[in-house]
Design a protein around this motif. Structure first.
Motif: not given
Length: 309
Positions: A12-40
């Motif tokens: 709940g604390d993290i959800k409150a933080a997400a609501d608070r900083i929405a529009g102020h930070i850049r949402p993370v980009t997630v790219a495919p990595g190797d063998s089914g992995s991902f890079l944030a």
């Protein structure tokens, strides 16, 4: 002062933080990595690291509660936390006073000043800068922030998890994060465990504040001697990070500096991603066959000239 809903971090604390900083930070980009992995790709965040999330949450939470003084924020950090604090303050017209030792690299001092921060150089060691920061906060009334050991900072960092999970088709088994003082880990892991996703906390072998605390069963001081110490060099982990790390679903992994260097060079050679050693520490983790992982590349405040060391 803003309060959390429990002594330790909750989803709940993290959800409150997400609501608070929405529009102020850049949402993370997630790219495919190797063998089914991902890079944030969180190094694409404002100021070049995930620290912007916690700094913005810290400032806005205090502003909402009326506990942000006219004298602004202060912090002792010449690294990513200092940059994030100065950036968040500039974005909201708040004063920021950042303390560094006189030996701090001029490039860091100059970059802090580009964010409008007042930079004060004190002593030759960070301990002296931290002491001066504390004295300044007490005498001026400025609000003291911290690089990692504050629940609002950790909650802000934890907003990464839901963004990553929402961008990965088919779900994940594991989130992989590097650990210094534990702010990023505590936030990301709290949110991930709630969603049934395991977490791997990766540290250099000779920069192991979390691993040592787990072995001792309590927070302990540890020596710091790693190529990644500029970002992961906290001598002790936060109590919140230790509490989260003791939960089921968390693994603590150590990697040698040689693996960190190789991982960093691999990211450049294969993907043209120039990240700092802290981000490469997480990438040095070797997933099990078939394990679906996302690796948080947490920062890229580095230079191209040292990619092979």
């Amino acid at each position: 002062m803003p309060q959390l809903s429990a002594p330790y971090l909750t989803p709940g604390d993290i959800k409150a933080a997400a609501d608070r900083i929405a529009g102020h930070i850049r949402p993370v980009t997630v790219a495919p990595g190797d063998s089914g992995s991902f890079l944030a790709l969180e190094f694409m965040q404002h100021t070049g690291s995930f620290k912007a999330r916690g700094a913005m949450n810290f400032l806005l939470a205090h502003r909402e509660s009326g506990t942000l003084p006219d004298t602004g924020l202060t912090i002792a950090s010449g690294g990513n936390a200092g940059l994030a604090c100065a950036w968040a303050a500039r974005e909201h017209g708040v004063r920021a006073t950042v303390f560094l030792p006189e030996t701090a690299p001029p490039v860091k001092v100059a970059r802090l000043r580009t964010y409008g921060a007042e930079v004060r150089l004190v002593g030759t060691r960070y301990d002296e800068a931290r002491a001066a920061c504390s004295e300044f906060a007490a005498s001026s009334g400025a609000l003291a922030s911290h690089a990692y050991d504050h629940p609002l900072i950790a909650a802000g960092a934890g907003t990464l998890t839901e963004e990553i999970l929402s961008r990965v088709p088919g779900g994940l088994d594991t989130l992989v994060v590097s650990v210094g003082g534990g702010g990023l880990f505590a936030g990301v892991a709290t949110a991930a465990l709630e969603r049934g996703v395991e977490v791997v906390a990766v540290e250099p072998e000779n920069c192991r504040a979390l691993h040592a605390a787990l072995e001792a069963g309590r927070v302990v001081d540890t020596p710091v001697d790693s190529i990644a110490a500029d970002s992961l060099g906290a001598p002790r982990v936060s109590g919140t990070a230790l509490a989260v790390a003791m939960r089921d679903g968390v693994r603590s992994v150590l990697v040698p500096d040689e693996a960190v260097i190789a991982a960093r060079l691999r990211l450049w050679d294969e993907r043209r991603l120039a990240v700092e050693h802290a981000a490469a520490t997480a990438y040095a983790y070797q997933p099990a066959p078939g394990e679906r992982v996302a690796v948080v590349l947490c920062g890229a405040n580095t230079g191209l000239g040292d990619l092979n060391r």
